[in-house]
Design a protein around this motif. Structure first.
Motif, PDB file in Angstrom:
ATOM      1  N   LEU A  21      60.858   9.499  34.704  1.00  0.00           N
ATOM      2  CA  LEU A  21      61.486  10.109  33.534  1.00  0.00           C
ATOM      3  C   LEU A  21      61.375  11.618  33.689  1.00  0.00           C
ATOM      4  O   LEU A  21      60.334  12.213  33.400  1.00  0.00           O
ATOM      5  CB  LEU A  21      60.798   9.653  32.240  1.00  0.00           C
ATOM      6  N   GLU A  22      62.427  12.241  34.166  1.00  0.00           N
ATOM      7  CA  GLU A  22      62.397  13.673  34.429  1.00  0.00           C
ATOM      8  C   GLU A  22      63.527  14.350  33.667  1.00  0.00           C
ATOM      9  O   GLU A  22      64.703  14.028  33.860  1.00  0.00           O
ATOM     10  CB  GLU A  22      62.531  13.939  35.926  1.00  0.00           C
ATOM     11  N   PHE A  23      63.150  15.294  32.801  1.00  0.00           N
ATOM     12  CA  PHE A  23      64.125  16.002  31.976  1.00  0.00           C
ATOM     13  C   PHE A  23      63.816  17.496  31.974  1.00  0.00           C
ATOM     14  O   PHE A  23      62.677  17.922  32.213  1.00  0.00           O
ATOM     15  CB  PHE A  23      64.092  15.478  30.531  1.00  0.00           C
ATOM     16  N   SER A  24      64.835  18.289  31.692  1.00  0.00           N
ATOM     17  CA  SER A  24      64.649  19.736  31.580  1.00  0.00           C
ATOM     18  C   SER A  24      64.050  20.073  30.221  1.00  0.00           C
ATOM     19  O   SER A  24      63.869  19.202  29.362  1.00  0.00           O
ATOM     20  CB  SER A  24      65.993  20.451  31.753  1.00  0.00           C
ATOM     21  N   GLU A  25      63.784  21.341  30.029  1.00  0.00           N
ATOM     22  CA  GLU A  25      63.187  21.795  28.772  1.00  0.00           C
ATOM     23  C   GLU A  25      64.152  21.671  27.595  1.00  0.00           C
ATOM     24  O   GLU A  25      63.753  21.847  26.432  1.00  0.00           O
ATOM     25  CB  GLU A  25      62.711  23.249  28.894  1.00  0.00           C
ATOM     26  N   LYS A  26      65.415  21.353  27.860  1.00  0.00           N
ATOM     27  CA  LYS A  26      66.381  21.167  26.777  1.00  0.00           C
ATOM     28  C   LYS A  26      66.043  19.958  25.910  1.00  0.00           C
ATOM     29  O   LYS A  26      66.465  19.876  24.759  1.00  0.00           O
ATOM     30  CB  LYS A  26      67.793  21.023  27.351  1.00  0.00           C
ATOM     31  N   VAL A  27      65.310  19.012  26.475  1.00  0.00           N
ATOM     32  CA  VAL A  27      64.892  17.817  25.734  1.00  0.00           C
ATOM     33  C   VAL A  27      63.482  18.060  25.205  1.00  0.00           C
ATOM     34  O   VAL A  27      62.551  18.318  25.982  1.00  0.00           O
ATOM     35  CB  VAL A  27      64.917  16.562  26.628  1.00  0.00           C
ATOM     36  N   GLU A  28      63.331  17.988  23.880  1.00  0.00           N
ATOM     37  CA  GLU A  28      62.046  18.289  23.268  1.00  0.00           C
ATOM     38  C   GLU A  28      60.930  17.379  23.808  1.00  0.00           C
ATOM     39  O   GLU A  28      61.166  16.216  24.145  1.00  0.00           O
ATOM     40  CB  GLU A  28      62.109  18.126  21.748  1.00  0.00           C
ATOM     41  N   SER A  29      59.731  17.926  23.857  1.00  0.00           N
ATOM     42  CA  SER A  29      58.587  17.166  24.372  1.00  0.00           C
ATOM     43  C   SER A  29      58.316  15.923  23.544  1.00  0.00           C
ATOM     44  O   SER A  29      57.867  14.898  24.069  1.00  0.00           O
ATOM     45  CB  SER A  29      57.333  18.052  24.412  1.00  0.00           C
ATOM     46  N   SER A  30      58.597  15.980  22.239  1.00  0.00           N
ATOM     47  CA  SER A  30      58.371  14.814  21.381  1.00  0.00           C
ATOM     48  C   SER A  30      59.289  13.660  21.781  1.00  0.00           C
ATOM     49  O   SER A  30      58.901  12.484  21.724  1.00  0.00           O
ATOM     50  CB  SER A  30      58.606  15.176  19.912  1.00  0.00           C
ATOM     51  N   VAL A  31      60.522  13.985  22.219  1.00  0.00           N
ATOM     52  CA  VAL A  31      61.458  12.945  22.660  1.00  0.00           C
ATOM     53  C   VAL A  31      60.997  12.373  24.002  1.00  0.00           C
ATOM     54  O   VAL A  31      61.047  11.157  24.219  1.00  0.00           O
ATOM     55  CB  VAL A  31      62.880  13.521  22.779  1.00  0.00           C
ATOM     56  N   VAL A  32      60.538  13.236  24.892  1.00  0.00           N
ATOM     57  CA  VAL A  32      60.020  12.764  26.177  1.00  0.00           C
ATOM     58  C   VAL A  32      58.823  11.847  25.956  1.00  0.00           C
ATOM     59  O   VAL A  32      58.674  10.818  26.637  1.00  0.00           O
ATOM     60  CB  VAL A  32      59.639  13.951  27.083  1.00  0.00           C
TER      61      VAL A  32
END
Length: 409
Positions: A21-32
């Protein structure tokens, strides 16, 4: 459907550490964090209710992001989040011994991810939906056999049709059978002349081994969710778009009851990607090799609708092979050199569409239109109409119709 979960597990990464599960900073940490929790649920004995709730939160939150602003401004990261939410929801739905209704909900969830999300994990949603659909077909086959053993027979509703128009032979689009590539290029492609090609799709399974019918389309695609245009033509004020399963579309817009029918049209290019069984029933015409690109540059569209559905007079920027598979259509073609006589809309959105009702023009409002020369035909199963780029064309279904178009440059 006890084997469904084991079949789903077989297409997932074998261990949690391989489920990245790898996402950029555009996705909030709470969602990650929510995504990671759902991943943990997937590889544990967490109850299906908890898994489903967590997945739905992910889907609902990312759905808000997908519907904020215009579609082109939606960041792909949020489309990926939505796809992961769909993956987790499908897994939660199929974890125990789901009913047929729950399995159909899982298929709809996969389709929503395929339509609105972005590809993840080597397009795992596509693999999942094929796995689930195979299971539900087995279930339905067993149910059908039980029904037949019990002498159950469904009553079929009638399909509406329209009398076939008489084509003026002086204005008929010419027909030719299986021309050579060089002959087609020199006689029709380069001079931009419309022609009906006969015999070039006779080998399609859709016309032979897997002859397309309502029953066949229901069997391979009935539970798939697809975009549907509601209204007899896209220029009508009441025209709109919605999402329905193919079965819902057929029941609501194709079949008639007591002569009552509303207009709907399944017109989209994703159907063949969603349902590879249908794509396997057709082939790209050999003449497309005369174009500049390769097969990946060819757009394949499905056009499935009832009698009376109209595509208003319009033109497209690419070459078009319109292949008729089911039913028949009345078609008119106008050369681009007569564009001014066809009264295109002035708006940017409809600049490629005529203001005129082609078969019943208002001669006072559009006096030059009736002077514009045109060619016409009735396209029947097995016919392929070559519509040169920027040629104006008007199409009306004379009965239940399924066509496939190939747009190429």
């Amino acid at each position: 459907m006890t084997s469904l979960w084991s079949n789903i597990v077989a297409v997932l990464p074998p261990v949690e550490t391989q489920f990245l599960l790898e996402f950029s900073e555009k996705v909030e940490s709470s969602v990650v964090d929510l995504l990671k929790r759902s991943r943990q649920h997937l590889y544990s004995d967490t109850s299906g209710v908890d898994c489903l709730l967590n997945a739905q939160i992910i889907m609902d939150y990312s759905w808000e992001k997908l519907n904020t602003g215009t579609w082109r401004d939606v960041d792909k990261e949020w489309r990926r989040v939505y796809s992961y939410g769909c993956l987790f929801k499908v897994s939660a739905l199929c974890r125990q011994e789901p009913s047929a209704e729950v399995v159909e909900q899982a298929i709809r969830t996969c389709d929503m991810g395929l339509l609105m999300g972005a590809a993840i994990m080597d397009n795992i949603l596509h693999v999942l939906v094929q796995t689930i659909q195979s299971e539900i077909r087995t279930f339905r086959k067993t149910t059908k056999e039980d029904d037949q053993n019990g002498h159950f027979h469904a009553k079929k509703l009638k399909l509406a049709c329209t009398p076939v128009p008489v084509v003026d032979q002086t204005m008929a689009i010419p027909r030719i059978r299986c021309p050579s590539l060089e002959g087609f290029k020199s006689d029709y492609l380069l001079p931009s002349k419309p022609v009906i090609l006969e015999g070039i799709i006779d080998h399609w399974p859709a016309l032979r081994d897997h002859r397309w019918s309502l029953e066949y389309i229901r069997s391979v695609a009935g539970c798939r969710t697809v975009p549907v245009e509601v209204g007899s033509r896209y220029t009508d004020e009441e025209w709109s778009q919605t999402l329905l399963t193919v079965n819902e579309f057929i029941d609501r817009y194709i079949l008639t009851k007591d002569g009552v029918k509303v207009s709907g049209y399944l017109a989209q290019h994703q159907l063949f990607d969603q349902v590879p069984e249908l794509k396997d029933d057709i082939c790209i015409p050999d003449y497309c090799c005369l174009g500049e690109g390769d097969d990946d540059d060819i757009t394949i569209n499905a056009w499935f609708g009832p009698n009376g559905t109209v595509s208003p007079l319009h033109h497209d920027p690419q070459q078009n092979f319109l292949a008729q598979v089911v039913g028949s259509k009345y078609i008119r073609l106008y050369s681009p050199e007569h564009t001014e006589m066809l009264y295109p809309h002035q708006s940017l959105m409809l600049h490629n569409t005529s203001q005129v009702e082609a078969e019943s023009p208002d001669e006072e409002k559009f006096p030059e239109f009736v002077k514009a020369p045109y060619l016409e035909c009735v396209l029947r199963p097995g016919d392929v109409l070559f519509i040169p780029a920027r040629h104006w064309h008007y199409v009306r279904s004379l009965e239940l119709s399924f066509s496939v178009s190939f747009w190429w440059s």
